[in-house]
Design a protein around this motif. Structure first.
Motif, short mmCIF file in Angstrom:
data_model
loop_
_atom_site.label_atom_id
_atom_site.label_comp_id
_atom_site.label_asym_id
_atom_site.label_seq_id
_atom_site.Cartn_x
_atom_site.Cartn_y
_atom_site.Cartn_z
N GLY A 116 96.55 -42.41 9.77
CA GLY A 116 95.87 -41.57 10.56
C GLY A 116 94.84 -42.28 11.07
N TYR A 117 94.14 -43.51 10.11
CA TYR A 117 93.15 -44.20 10.88
C TYR A 117 93.32 -45.39 12.07
N GLU A 118 94.69 -45.21 12.36
CA GLU A 118 94.92 -46.34 13.10
C GLU A 118 95.02 -45.78 14.71
N THR A 119 93.61 -45.79 15.37
CA THR A 119 93.43 -44.62 16.34
C THR A 119 94.13 -45.10 17.66
N SER A 120 94.46 -46.16 17.84
CA SER A 120 95.18 -46.74 19.27
C SER A 120 96.74 -46.02 19.05
N GLY A 121 97.39 -46.03 17.99
CA GLY A 121 98.50 -45.46 17.75
C GLY A 121 98.58 -44.13 18.04
N VAL A 122 97.72 -43.49 17.93
CA VAL A 122 97.56 -41.86 18.30
C VAL A 122 97.26 -41.89 19.93
N GLN A 123 96.10 -42.45 20.23
CA GLN A 123 95.72 -42.50 21.50
C GLN A 123 96.59 -43.16 22.46
N GLY A 124 97.21 -44.32 22.06
CA GLY A 124 98.15 -44.72 22.87
C GLY A 124 99.40 -43.80 23.25
N ALA A 125 99.87 -43.20 22.32
CA ALA A 125 100.89 -42.15 22.19
C ALA A 125 100.78 -41.25 23.27
N ILE A 126 99.34 -40.87 23.27
CA ILE A 126 99.24 -39.76 24.39
C ILE A 126 98.80 -40.23 25.73
N LYS A 127 98.18 -41.50 25.70
CA LYS A 127 98.40 -42.15 27.09
C LYS A 127 99.70 -42.32 27.88
N PHE A 128 100.50 -42.64 26.83
CA PHE A 128 102.07 -42.91 27.50
C PHE A 128 102.36 -41.40 27.88
N LEU A 129 102.13 -40.48 27.32
CA LEU A 129 102.64 -39.07 27.81
C LEU A 129 101.93 -38.91 29.09
N ASP A 130 100.66 -39.20 29.16
CA ASP A 130 100.07 -38.83 30.49
C ASP A 130 100.21 -39.52 31.59
N THR A 131 100.59 -40.72 31.32
CA THR A 131 100.83 -41.76 32.27
C THR A 131 102.04 -42.26 32.67
N GLN A 132 102.89 -42.22 31.79
CA GLN A 132 104.32 -42.99 32.12
C GLN A 132 105.58 -42.29 31.71
N ALA A 133 105.32 -41.25 30.81
CA ALA A 133 106.62 -40.54 29.96
C ALA A 133 107.52 -40.04 31.24
#
Length: 313
Positions: free
Chosen positions: A89-106
């Motif tokens: 859970g502490y590895e922030t970009s893993g979470v926020q990167g996944a959300i950004k992928f959903l929003d911009t690329q998926a």
């Protein structure tokens, strides 16, 4: 490398019992909001994806629902891709990167793939900025039958419920300075061992499966990410976090033996990303973008292979 057993909890040389684990847990506290930083963002994606609640953590079921998003138009004739973040859970970009992928690329890839994204597997760990869950168990060492981590067990049930093969699994992680400052010393103390200091790699790298390394796949991801951030070099011993490089920017682990998240399927293509957010050479945005680039680099490689196979058919 120097060894130490000076962690403030426990008796040197003795594994933790319930008292030590309770002492460790008492030091944890809420430092950020899962609701604001994760759930609200997933809700804002609205009707663009199918939303699945695949469980809730017993520590506080109302506060910690477990959510995943699926691309629309799920089709059994398309290959399925799994993307996970926030297993630590502490590895922030893993979470926020996944959300950004959903929003911009998926959605750009939904024509070719079914895509399932579980962006924050360990929400208690996200809020408290912890590697473990409240029971001092590492979810990323707990992907096996009768898992001791409910975070891992819930994700395994979700994947099993798909009743389809997973072609690729990209698990998004970070390696932070706190690994050496807190988490690895705590691990050694918990297990009654001496802590042996190591260095944190300055840059992005991948962890592949030693039983199924897929070097061309890993190389394609490294190439895509190198356009966003720098790739970690080997240390003076030719290693990254104690493991020899199998190729530039890539080490391999026996992921099934270790119970890592990347072992939970029998996918053809699997990798674990490791971003270094504490480098003075990167920003928070670049770390998130590196995670997105890793995913799109992986998917572009798979599409290129499919296209080549069609030409050869």
């Amino acid at each position: 490398m120097q060894s130490s057993n000076s962690y403030p909890i426990g008796t040197p040389g003795e594994p933790w019992g319930d008292v030590e684990k309770a002492t460790w847990l008492a030091r944890a506290g809420i430092k950020r909001s899962y609701r604001e930083e994760v759930l609200d963002k997933l809700e804002s994606l609205g009707t663009r994806f199918e939303r699945l609640q695949y469980g809730a953590l017993s520590y506080d079921a109302a506060r910690y629902p477990l959510l995943a998003l699926k691309t629309l138009g799920w089709d059994s004739n398309k290959p399925t891709i799994l993307i996970t973040g926030g297993v630590h859970g502490y590895e922030t970009s893993g979470v926020q990167g996944a959300i950004k992928f959903l929003d911009t690329q998926a959605e750009n890839y939904a024509e070719h793939f079914n895509i399932l994204v579980a962006p924050c597997v360990s929400p208690w760990g996200y809020e408290t900025i912890n590697r473990w869950n409240p029971n001092a168990v590492d979810p990323n060492r707990s992907f096996y039958a009768q898992s001791p981590a409910e975070e891992s067990a819930a994700l395994m049930r979700l994947v099993a419920s798909l009743e389809c093969d997973i072609l690729a699994h990209i698990d998004l992680h970070e390696t932070t300075d706190s690994d050496e400052q807190e988490f690895r010393p705590a691990l050694a103390a918990r297990d009654g061992q001496d802590y042996v200091a190591d260095t944190v790699p300055d840059g992005f790298y991948l962890v592949g499966d030693s039983e199924n390394p897929q070097p061309a796949f890993q190389e394609a991801i490294i190439a895509a990410v190198s356009a966003v951030t720098h790739i970690a070099p080997a240390d003076a011993a030719g290693k990254i976090i104690g493991e020899p490089l199998s190729q530039p920017g890539v080490i391999n682990y026996p992921v099934k033996t270790l119970g890592l998240c990347s072992s939970l399927t029998h996918c053809t293509y699997g990798t674990t990303t490791e971003v270094y957010p504490d480098s003075p050479r990167v920003s928070e945005r670049e770390c998130n973008d590196a995670q997105v680039a890793a995913i799109t680099g992986a998917l572009d490689y798979i599409l290129s292979q499919a296209s080549q196979n069609e030409r050869l058919a």
